[in-house]
Enzyme design. Structure first.
Site, PDB file in Angstrom:
ATOM      1  N   ARG A 225      -3.821   7.666   3.309  1.00  0.00           N
ATOM      2  CA  ARG A 225      -2.418   7.067   3.442  1.00  0.00           C
ATOM      3  C   ARG A 225      -1.825   8.177   2.230  1.00  0.00           C
ATOM      4  O   ARG A 225      -0.592   7.775   1.998  1.00  0.00           O
ATOM      5  CB  ARG A 225      -2.457   5.839   3.284  1.00  0.00           C
ATOM      6  CG  ARG A 225      -3.060   5.336   1.661  1.00  0.00           C
ATOM      7  CD  ARG A 225      -2.654   3.657   1.678  1.00  0.00           C
ATOM      8  NE  ARG A 225      -3.134   3.195   0.632  1.00  0.00           N
ATOM      9  CZ  ARG A 225      -3.375   1.904   0.252  1.00  0.00           C
ATOM     10  NH1 ARG A 225      -3.575   0.804   1.276  1.00  0.00           N
ATOM     11  NH2 ARG A 225      -3.908   1.524  -0.719  1.00  0.00           N
TER      12      ARG A 225
ATOM     13  N   GLY B 279      -5.815   0.328   9.464  1.00  0.00           N
ATOM     14  CA  GLY B 279      -4.963  -0.526  10.539  1.00  0.00           C
ATOM     15  C   GLY B 279      -5.541  -1.705  10.658  1.00  0.00           C
ATOM     16  O   GLY B 279      -6.460  -1.750  11.836  1.00  0.00           O
ATOM     17  N   ARG B 280      -5.558  -2.797  10.046  1.00  0.00           N
ATOM     18  CA  ARG B 280      -6.163  -3.953   9.953  1.00  0.00           C
ATOM     19  C   ARG B 280      -5.649  -4.792  11.170  1.00  0.00           C
ATOM     20  O   ARG B 280      -6.628  -5.552  11.717  1.00  0.00           O
ATOM     21  CB  ARG B 280      -5.885  -4.775   8.659  1.00  0.00           C
ATOM     22  CG  ARG B 280      -7.028  -5.844   8.437  1.00  0.00           C
ATOM     23  CD  ARG B 280      -8.106  -5.430   8.004  1.00  0.00           C
ATOM     24  NE  ARG B 280      -9.138  -6.609   7.917  1.00  0.00           N
ATOM     25  CZ  ARG B 280     -10.402  -6.288   7.732  1.00  0.00           C
ATOM     26  NH1 ARG B 280     -11.014  -5.278   8.145  1.00  0.00           N
ATOM     27  NH2 ARG B 280     -11.251  -7.442   7.657  1.00  0.00           N
TER      28      ARG B 280
ATOM     29  N   THR C 241       5.392   1.722   5.722  1.00  0.00           N
ATOM     30  CA  THR C 241       4.065   1.226   6.088  1.00  0.00           C
ATOM     31  C   THR C 241       3.570   2.303   6.722  1.00  0.00           C
ATOM     32  O   THR C 241       3.984   2.740   7.868  1.00  0.00           O
ATOM     33  CB  THR C 241       3.980  -0.245   6.740  1.00  0.00           C
ATOM     34  OG1 THR C 241       2.756  -0.425   7.166  1.00  0.00           O
ATOM     35  CG2 THR C 241       4.891  -0.146   7.983  1.00  0.00           C
TER      36      THR C 241
ATOM     37  N   ASP D  80       0.893   1.697   8.568  1.00  0.00           N
ATOM     38  CA  ASP D  80       0.746   0.899   9.756  1.00  0.00           C
ATOM     39  C   ASP D  80       1.685   0.907  11.031  1.00  0.00           C
ATOM     40  O   ASP D  80       1.151   0.633  12.109  1.00  0.00           O
ATOM     41  CB  ASP D  80       0.341  -0.592   9.240  1.00  0.00           C
ATOM     42  CG  ASP D  80      -0.964  -0.945   8.336  1.00  0.00           C
ATOM     43  OD1 ASP D  80      -1.889  -0.034   8.494  1.00  0.00           O
ATOM     44  OD2 ASP D  80      -1.011  -1.766   7.524  1.00  0.00           O
TER      45      ASP D  80
ATOM     46  N   GLY E 206       0.953  -1.454   0.241  1.00  0.00           N
ATOM     47  CA  GLY E 206       0.061   0.003   0.030  1.00  0.00           C
ATOM     48  C   GLY E 206       0.943   1.351   0.058  1.00  0.00           C
ATOM     49  O   GLY E 206       1.733   1.331   0.588  1.00  0.00           O
TER      50      GLY E 206
END
Lengths: 423, 423
Positions: free
Chosen positions: B303, B191-192, B143, B145, B15
């Site tokens: 993002r 944010g999985r 990332t 994340d 991503g």
């Protein structure tokens, strides 16, 4: 009428914008200079604050706090969606407004809002005239929807347009980078009845490969078949497809796309799936074309995006507020400040006036001819109209990497009237 | 090994972020200065571009275009989510990679990405060693994340954190202005598996009345009962409630909140309604407390929000790329560049190194103790950690009120290998 002396009340109404506080700032800063205006008060939560006699003294606020209204989004006075009904239907409410105005010697009323607020302002003007309470009522235009008649554009629109455009530019680059995984994307914008906000997405586009590739608005005919064709064509050409769509899009029969269940396939439990426009379009693309699709719904963030507000919009919002006071000081009453465009390049406007009643009853949709024939992209005429409105950036005071916004300290005026319960 | 001479290949994976291009810029600008590196190539769409032999000559790009990578969001080289499987399972893919590297004399490979990309990079390093193709492989962390192990934080996180925080500040003011109409609001963040992004919403909060009032992350226990209690308490205290919630939130049994149907009341047609986390929480609040609730899902815009990127993050992203090349030039191979924090105030970091294999197998969650006991708000420890990462703003070149982003012209390298079909 031009000699009336007394207090001024400023109120904000309806959905907030990034710059409605700049308009309040214009009203306040100009009113504080005006000799005919003895005190400057704020109504807490628009007309609700009047009905509940929740008024505070803005003159007692730190001038620096007042000036920070220019860089603080949303409605610092507090807003509401309370609309006064017809005089016959809610006479008690109108009499209450007048009672509060009289008790606090409010002689100037400045109301920032859209159609409904102008309607309320017009009624207050009529009623005060009938009751012999000499008063000046002025409207200050405010709406991200850009749908007020009699003005070239509305404060609030330029900033949401700029934010939607940059969002599409940036998210569009995501789809371009990762089209091997996420092929399509749909960004849903606000705009329940008019397509101005969704159309602004087109400002992001400098070449055909740029997002958005398709833009849908309520003003243009929309069918499932045509939509699928559009996406298929774009995907064939660019290997990806980025779509901006207004929440107010409707099918040919006039029903909202967001509320349509027949358009939605059943999920594995046999239940129809429901969401906004973006989710409906995602489902159609995945069902019909099998292309993995992302969606976005920025919601409240779009209309408060002070961090990327248009300088032009912000300065014009201040001007609209200040001009309302200047007009009021000259004895004008019962009008909303408008903008008249003198030229696109270089961009130039002047202020004008429209009767409150006329604004209340009008609605300005995106002209159909500002969309292409296919109804899937705004034309150059729209771009020429909208481009100047997003020019310039607002510098924000910053602390710890984030903006600093103001809050009023709210020195409440002592209550002078009986309590009143708003229905 | 330190004497190897040949071409360098840079690729981006996973991503996109606002600053992954800044890392590519660091790699490219440093590689162009490096005498051991003869040519600098880009892989189109990450490892897919290697498999398909879609490589282009970055040395042929205008240096100004390369420099604009610093201010262009998303992955300008093109990205992918293709992960090479175990060596035994897809030997053909690995041999193909080596074939392409040999054909174009690629001796330096720089891969920007997360865990999966580091895994791919590690395997390529092993394979080239086995095949006797002398090569240096370096990882560049990327990332939003923030979940890579062995590094204090990841390039990309600071910018998404800053954007989420400002969004919450701004939308929070909307709920504050219009609580008489919309009382609650839920903003859903990416944010999985880790709550770093949602936690960043807490940076918006300077006083208890500020949004967000509640923050939920996957790392803390979440129940419907507790949630309803939380919202009721906040609403009683402030008359409104603004919630930030991670898309990766789970119920106690480990299932995703976003996928849970039992939590959702049936609509008037008897169908369960399905949406993201924000929509689920909205439904719970409306069903249990009867409070009108708005929701937001910013999706890809968060993002890629270059227009509000963190200067610190952007500069560190460049540094990570440049440092990977400096290390490679010194003969280091098989490592990812990391950041080690020296101090919070004044903020200071230095770069370090972690083995690709170790990064590939690690995952750094938000420490549970960086959330309060109730699991509904990050602690001061988190704020102290995150605050320096969002400092500073990036100036973007602008035209017509919007940023100007770059695109590579992409002078493709002539293909030297047979065609290869990627499965």
């Amino acid at each position: 009428m031009s000699g009336v002396k007394g207090n001024a009340l400023v109120a904000q109404s309806g959905g907030p914008t990034a710059v409605i506080n700049a308009s309040a700032c214009g009203v306040i800063q100009e009113a504080l200079k005006c000799k005919r205006i003895t005190g400057v008060f704020g109504a807490h939560n628009g007309i609700l604050g009047v009905l509940q006699e929740e008024l505070f003294d803005i003159g007692a606020e730190d001038p620096e706090t007042v000036d920070m209204l220019r860089t603080t989004p949303s409605a610092a006075l507090g807003s509401c969606r309370h609309k006064l009904k017809k005089l016959e239907e809610s006479r008690a409410d109108y009499e209450r407004v007048l009672e509060v105005f009289k008790a606090h010697d409010v002689r100037y009323f400045f109301y920032a809002g859209g159609n409904d607020s102008m309607d309320t302002a017009a009624k207050i003007k009529d009623l005060s005239a009938q009751a012999g309470h000499e008063m000046i009522v002025m409207g200050v235009p405010k709406t991200i929807d850009n749908d007020l008649a009699f003005t070239d554009h509305c404060p609030g629109y330029g900033s949401v347009a700029k934010f939607i455009a940059v969002s599409v530019m940036e998210a569009g680059r995501d789809t371009e980078s990762l089209y091997t995984f996420d092929t399509c994307a749909v960004l849903e914008t606000m705009g329940r009845n008019a397509g101005w906000i969704a159309a602004a997405a087109a400002l992001a586009r400098r070449s055909p490969e740029d997002a958005p590739h398709l833009v849908y608005v309520p003003e243009a005919r929309f069918t499932r078949e045509r939509f699928v064709q559009d996406v298929r064509r774009v995907h064939r050409e660019f290997g990806r497809c980025f779509i901006a769509a207004s929440e107010g899009m409707r099918w040919e029969d006039g029903t909202y796309v967001a509320e349509d269940r027949s358009a939605l396939a059943k999920d594995s439990f046999g239940h129809a799936q429901l969401g906004g426009v973006a989710q409906v379009l995602k489902k159609i693309i995945e069902d019909e074309l099998g292309l993995k699709t992302r969606w976005m719904m920025q919601g409240l963030t779009q209309r408060n995006a002070m961090h990327y507000a248009s300088r032009t919009d912000r300065d014009e919002a201040w001007l609209a507020g200040a001009e309302a006071v200047r007009q009021a000081a000259a004895g004008t009453s019962g009008f909303m400040v408008t903008f008249e465009r003198i030229a696109d390049r270089p961009y130039q406007i002047k202020t004008g006036l429209a009767r409150l009643e006329d604004v209340a009853n009008g609605e300005k949709k995106l002209p159909r001819e500002w969309m292409n024939q296919e109804g899937n992209m705004p034309t150059q005429q729209f771009i020429d109209y909208a481009r100047p409105l997003i020019e310039g950036q607002v510098d924000l005071p910053t602390q710890g990497g984030l903006p600093v916004f103001m809050r009023f300290t709210r020195k409440w005026l002592p209550k002078k009237c009986r309590t009143y319960s708003v229905r």
